[in-house]
Each structure stands twice: as structure tokens, then as C-alpha cells.
Design an enzyme around this catalytic site. Structure first.
Site, PDB file in Angstrom:
ATOM      1  N   ARG A  59      -9.389 -38.715 -11.962  1.00 40.91           N
ATOM      2  CA  ARG A  59      -9.864 -37.466 -12.571  1.00 40.91           C
ATOM      3  C   ARG A  59     -10.659 -37.747 -13.853  1.00 40.91           C
ATOM      4  O   ARG A  59     -11.482 -36.953 -14.271  1.00 40.91           O
ATOM      5  CB  ARG A  59      -8.708 -36.493 -12.848  1.00 40.91           C
ATOM      6  CG  ARG A  59      -9.162 -35.201 -13.517  1.00 40.91           C
ATOM      7  CD  ARG A  59      -8.214 -34.011 -13.319  1.00 40.91           C
ATOM      8  NE  ARG A  59      -6.828 -34.375 -13.457  1.00 40.91           N
ATOM      9  CZ  ARG A  59      -6.208 -34.625 -14.621  1.00 40.91           C
ATOM     10  NH1 ARG A  59      -6.857 -34.528 -15.752  1.00 40.91           N
ATOM     11  NH2 ARG A  59      -4.941 -34.967 -14.640  1.00 40.91           N
ATOM     12  N   TYR A 112     -29.220 -17.882  -9.274  1.00 41.84           N
ATOM     13  CA  TYR A 112     -28.247 -18.162  -8.224  1.00 41.84           C
ATOM     14  C   TYR A 112     -27.052 -17.197  -8.356  1.00 41.84           C
ATOM     15  O   TYR A 112     -26.554 -16.974  -9.465  1.00 41.84           O
ATOM     16  CB  TYR A 112     -27.793 -19.619  -8.351  1.00 41.84           C
ATOM     17  CG  TYR A 112     -26.892 -20.045  -7.240  1.00 41.84           C
ATOM     18  CD1 TYR A 112     -27.388 -20.255  -5.963  1.00 41.84           C
ATOM     19  CD2 TYR A 112     -25.537 -20.226  -7.455  1.00 41.84           C
ATOM     20  CE1 TYR A 112     -26.558 -20.630  -4.926  1.00 41.84           C
ATOM     21  CE2 TYR A 112     -24.694 -20.609  -6.425  1.00 41.84           C
ATOM     22  CZ  TYR A 112     -25.218 -20.805  -5.164  1.00 41.84           C
ATOM     23  OH  TYR A 112     -24.383 -21.176  -4.149  1.00 41.84           O
ATOM     24  N   ASP A 184     -31.375 -25.123 -14.946  1.00 38.92           N
ATOM     25  CA  ASP A 184     -30.945 -25.432 -13.585  1.00 38.92           C
ATOM     26  C   ASP A 184     -32.203 -25.832 -12.816  1.00 38.92           C
ATOM     27  O   ASP A 184     -33.063 -25.008 -12.526  1.00 38.92           O
ATOM     28  CB  ASP A 184     -30.277 -24.206 -12.945  1.00 38.92           C
ATOM     29  CG  ASP A 184     -29.803 -24.468 -11.510  1.00 38.92           C
ATOM     30  OD1 ASP A 184     -30.289 -25.432 -10.883  1.00 38.92           O
ATOM     31  OD2 ASP A 184     -28.963 -23.686 -11.004  1.00 38.92           O
ATOM     32  N   LYS A 209     -27.862 -30.065  -2.883  1.00 34.03           N
ATOM     33  CA  LYS A 209     -29.140 -29.696  -2.272  1.00 34.03           C
ATOM     34  C   LYS A 209     -30.042 -30.935  -2.134  1.00 34.03           C
ATOM     35  O   LYS A 209     -29.726 -31.818  -1.382  1.00 34.03           O
ATOM     36  CB  LYS A 209     -29.776 -28.587  -3.109  1.00 34.03           C
ATOM     37  CG  LYS A 209     -28.790 -27.468  -3.515  1.00 34.03           C
ATOM     38  CD  LYS A 209     -28.287 -26.655  -2.344  1.00 34.03           C
ATOM     39  CE  LYS A 209     -27.130 -25.725  -2.688  1.00 34.03           C
ATOM     40  NZ  LYS A 209     -27.328 -24.828  -3.810  1.00 34.03           N
TER      41      LYS A 209
HETATM   42  C1  LIG Z   1     -26.556 -24.034  -4.679  1.00 31.51           C
HETATM   43  C2  LIG Z   1     -26.982 -23.743  -6.052  1.00 31.51           C
HETATM   44  C3  LIG Z   1     -26.052 -23.717  -7.099  1.00 31.51           C
HETATM   45  C4  LIG Z   1     -24.572 -23.934  -6.876  1.00 31.51           C
HETATM   46  O1  LIG Z   1     -24.314 -25.212  -6.424  1.00 31.51           O
HETATM   47  P1  LIG Z   1     -22.987 -25.613  -5.562  1.00 31.51           P
HETATM   48  O2  LIG Z   1     -23.196 -27.065  -5.341  1.00 31.51           O
HETATM   49  O3  LIG Z   1     -23.022 -24.787  -4.321  1.00 31.51           O
HETATM   50  O4  LIG Z   1     -21.818 -25.300  -6.404  1.00 31.51           O
HETATM   51  C5  LIG Z   1     -26.527 -23.478  -8.374  1.00 31.51           C
HETATM   52  N1  LIG Z   1     -27.824 -23.252  -8.614  1.00 31.51           N
HETATM   53  C6  LIG Z   1     -28.751 -23.255  -7.628  1.00 31.51           C
HETATM   54  C7  LIG Z   1     -30.173 -22.993  -7.952  1.00 31.51           C
HETATM   55  C8  LIG Z   1     -28.359 -23.499  -6.308  1.00 31.51           C
HETATM   56  O5  LIG Z   1     -29.261 -23.479  -5.330  1.00 31.51           O
END
Ligand SMILES: *Cc1c(COP(=O)(O)O)cnc(C)c1O
Length: 399
Positions: A59, A112, A184, A209
Site C-alpha cells: 500500500r 467527466y 486532466d 484510457k
Molecule cells: C475515465 C476518465 C476519468 C476517470 O478515470 P477512471 O480511471 O475511470 O477512474 C477521469 N477523467 C476523464 C477525462 C476520463 O475520461
């Protein structure tokens, strides 16, 4: 060779790479263990009391996680990086590390869905004030700023309308007003933009992603100054417990090796798909930053090295048109998520943004017939043919 002198595809392959010192294993092993045997009590004290770097308990970190973090830091030109269990863990950890009761946060109004829920439903319960604005227009941020504004949170490109915010101009304004900028950058990946180079303080990704690219792992990363990352790691990550497993960190590194060549193909395929859709009689509007018709095309050209694989479009026939399209595609998979090597499609009003009221959704520009696609790396002619046949079904079935 100094990794700073390497070009992207060499860097993503070799930077931060270690070969196993015990066996010489070319690919780093997965350190699939919870705990680490310590030499003696003096070492145990040094490590457990954080007086020394090392591994004690998964952890708190693992060698596999540490290798991933070195790679991310190099790709984002950051002092340090932290790998966590999901994109939302990256976002919540970055925000909780930055905000205190009584602070004010400015964030994009089209972001998101779970990030919106975190800001709107969770952080407000902890006494954090927020204002949501269209961050692609700096005037809106200037109007929203308060003396207690501590964070300006940008999602660029934004989900699902692909709006681009000028990171450099926002960072300049934020810093003059004592606020930090968190970006982000999931839709871009480190291949297409590096927010820290443009003045942002922290960059976060849903590594689920493009970084992973194969739809096999849920993970997230944060990169920024060492002081910030150290704090995010301890006490935040250590106490929240949103760790990444060694196996997931390893899978992520496997996927990342092809990030550059994947992104190149995502971009060239998406540009062709966007041009096809823009000229299709059943499509009302296409939202792709690579099209000169996109309202933030110029900012995208300035701060990104390509326009990515994500786009939305409004199909004629509203909700019904969108549904017919979803049921008619054959190569695209009807699925949420994005950034996979294969193409995905979703109907935003009934899937990712179903919980918004129609009024809020319309205000955010998410129209009834809005479809979001994640253009994969398949042969683009097949992708276009698939959309074309599905759009002709829409034309036949709506009157
Ligand atoms: C998918 C996504 C998230 C969240 O990510 P997870 O890995 O599903 O927790 C945050 N911001 C954007 C732009 C995303 O496409």
C-alpha cells in the site's frame, strides 16, 4: 543516453527502465507481494518511520509501481509522479491534497461525470466552495475568481464536447491570483500535450484510457513538483488506500510502450472520420478539435501536437437517431470508456451524462442526438464504412 534528449518513442520505451538486477530479466518482473523482508530491526525502523526510501508494504508502494512512476514523470517532464488505482483516485487525491475547508475551486462546466460528482456532491460537504464555468473562455474564470480561490481545475480536451482550454493563459492568471492549476489531460495523453510545460502545476490522467490503450486496466497517475507528489503520497494515498496493484502497473507499462505509434494512428484515423462525418447529410454537427469549424481549433493547434482520437457528433433524429445508430454499428463496440486500440461508441445523453437534467445538458451543449466515439487504430476505411451503413439505417428509420 540522457532520456531528455530522446524523442518520444525511444523515451517511452527506455526511460526509467530497469533490468532485474538478480536474473537480468529484460522485462521488469512484477513484484507481486504484499510485504518485504527487512535485513534487521535498524532497517525496519528506518523504512517504517519514513526516514529512508525503500519498500515495506505494497500500500506504500512497490518496485513495479515505482518504475511506472519514473516513466510517467519523464513523459510529463515532471519532477515526480504518483501512480494510483484509478483516474478518479488521481483526481480526488490531487484535489484533496490541494484544498482545505473554506477554499474555493473553479472547474469546467463540461467535465467527466464522476469528477463533477466529486466536486459538486463530495467536496462541498467538506466546506469547499466551487464555481463551474466554461473554462475555454478566460473571461469566465476572471469573473469567477475569489480571494480564496486555490485551484483552477481544467479538463482539456473536455468530455464529451472536446472543448480546449488555453492552459498557458489560465496558469498565468491563476498564479497571479495565488491559485494552482490542475489539468486532466486524459483525452490528450502525454503524447499530444504536456500541461506542466505550459505552466500547469499538476497533471492527472485516467491511465485506464490511452496510457493503457488496451482496455485491460483501471488506473490513474498524478505528476507535478516533488513536494506536492510527496504530500499526495503521504499521508493522502497511504491513508485513502487507493493503490495500484503491481500487476496493473506492469500491464500499464506494457501498453505504454506503443503509446506514440498508437496515438499517431488514432489522430490520423480520427481526422478522416471527422471529415467524413462533417460532410454526411445525417450528421448535424461534429465536435473534433482537428476541424477548422471547431470553436477552439486554434488553441488546440497552439498547445497540442495532434488532435487525438476522441470526437462527438450530433446525429439527426435526436435521442431516437442516437439509439438507432447505437444498435446499427458493427465494427464499433457499444461501450463506455475510451482510448482503446479498438473503436468504441456511446450515446452521451442516455449513457455517460444520463444524470444531468435536460436543461443542464442542453446548456453544456450535449444535444439529444449526441454520440461520442473513441476512434481506434483499425483500418479507417472500415470505420467509415461502418458509420456510413449505420447512418443510412438512421435515415431509413426516422421520419
Ligand atoms: C475515465 C476518465 C476519468 C476517470 O478515470 P477512471 O480511471 O475511470 O477512474 C477521469 N477523467 C476523464 C477525462 C476520463 O475520461
Amino acid at each position: 543516453m540522457d532520456h531528455n534528449k530522446m524523442k518520444f518513442n525511444t523515451k517511452v520505451m527506455h526511460a526509467g527502465q530497469t533490468h532485474d538486477p538478480v536474473t537480468g530479466s529484460h522485462v521488469s518482473p512484477i513484484y507481486q507481494t504484499t510485504t518485504y523482508v527487512l535485513e534487521n530491526i535498524d532497517e525496519a525502523i528506518r523504512l517504517n518511520q519514513n526516514q529512508d526510501q525503500g519498500f515495506t508494504y505494497t500500500r506504500f508502494g512497490s518496485p513495479t509501481q515505482a518504475e511506472l512512476e519514473r516513466k510517467i514523470a519523464i513523459l510529463e517532464n515532471a519532477e515526480a509522479a504518483l501512480a494510483v488505482g484509478s483516474g478518479m483516485a488521481a483526481i480526488s487525491t490531487a484535489l484533496m491534497t490541494s484544498l482545505r475547508k473554506g477554499d474555493h475551486l473553479i472547474a469546467g462546466d463540461v467535465i467527466y461525470g464522476c469528477t463533477f460528482a466529486l466536486i459538486h456532491n463530495v467536496l462541498t460537504e467538506y466546506g469547499i466552495e466551487m464555481t463551474l464555468v466554461d473554462t475555454s473562455n478566460l473571461e469566465n474564470i476572471k469573473e469567477a475568481v475569489r480571494p480564496n480561490t486555490k485551484v483552477i481545475y481544467l479538463e482539456t480536451p473536455s468530455n464529451p464536447t472536446l472543448r480546449i482550454t488555453d492552459i498557458e493563459a489560465t496558469a498565468e492568471f491563476a498564479h497571479a491570483n495565488g491559485a494552482k492549476v490542475i489539468v486532466d489531460s486524459t483525452f490528450a495523453s502525454p503524447y499530444l500535450q504536456n500541461p506542466l510545460d505550459l505552466g500547469a502545476d499538476v497533471v492527472v490522467h485516467s491511465a485506464t484510457k490511452y496510457l493503457c490503450g488496451h482496455g485491460t486496466v483501471v488506473a490513474g497517475v498524478i505528476a507535478g513538483k516533488k513536494e506536492f507528489i510527496d504530500k499526495a503520497r503521504f499521508p493522502y494515498l497511504q491513508t485513502f488506500g487507493a493503490v495500484i496493484s503491481p500487476f496493473d502497473a506492469w500491464l500499464l507499462m506494457l501498453g505504454m510502450k506503443t503509446l506514440g505509434i498508437r496515438m499517431e494512428r488514432h489522430c490520423s484515423n480520427a481526422q478522416k472520420v471527422a471529415e467524413f462525418l462533417e460532410n454526411h447529410p445525417m450528421v448535424e454537427k461534429v465536435y473534433y478539435p482537428g476541424l477548422p469549424s471547431h470553436p477552439t481549433h486554434e488553441i488546440a493547434k497552439k498547445q497540442m501536437r495532434g488532435f487525438g482520437g476522441m470526437m462527438s457528433f450530433d446525429v439527426k433524429g435526436g435521442i431516437e437517431g442516437g439509439k438507432i445508430l447505437m444498435n446499427s454499428v458493427e465494427v464499433f463496440s457499444l461501450a463506455t470508456s475510451l482510448g482503446n486500440i479498438d473503436s468504441l461508441i456511446q450515446h452521451s445523453p442516455s449513457m455517460s451524462h444520463f444524470d444531468m437534467s435536460k436543461e443542464d445538458r442542453m446548456k453544456a451543449g450535449i444535444n439529444d442526438g449526441q454520440v461520442r466515439i473513441s476512434v481506434g487504430v483499425e483500418d479507417v476505411d472500415d470505420l467509415i464504412a461502418d458509420l456510413d451503413q449505420a447512418l443510412s439505417k438512421v435515415a431509413e428509420q426516422i421520419k
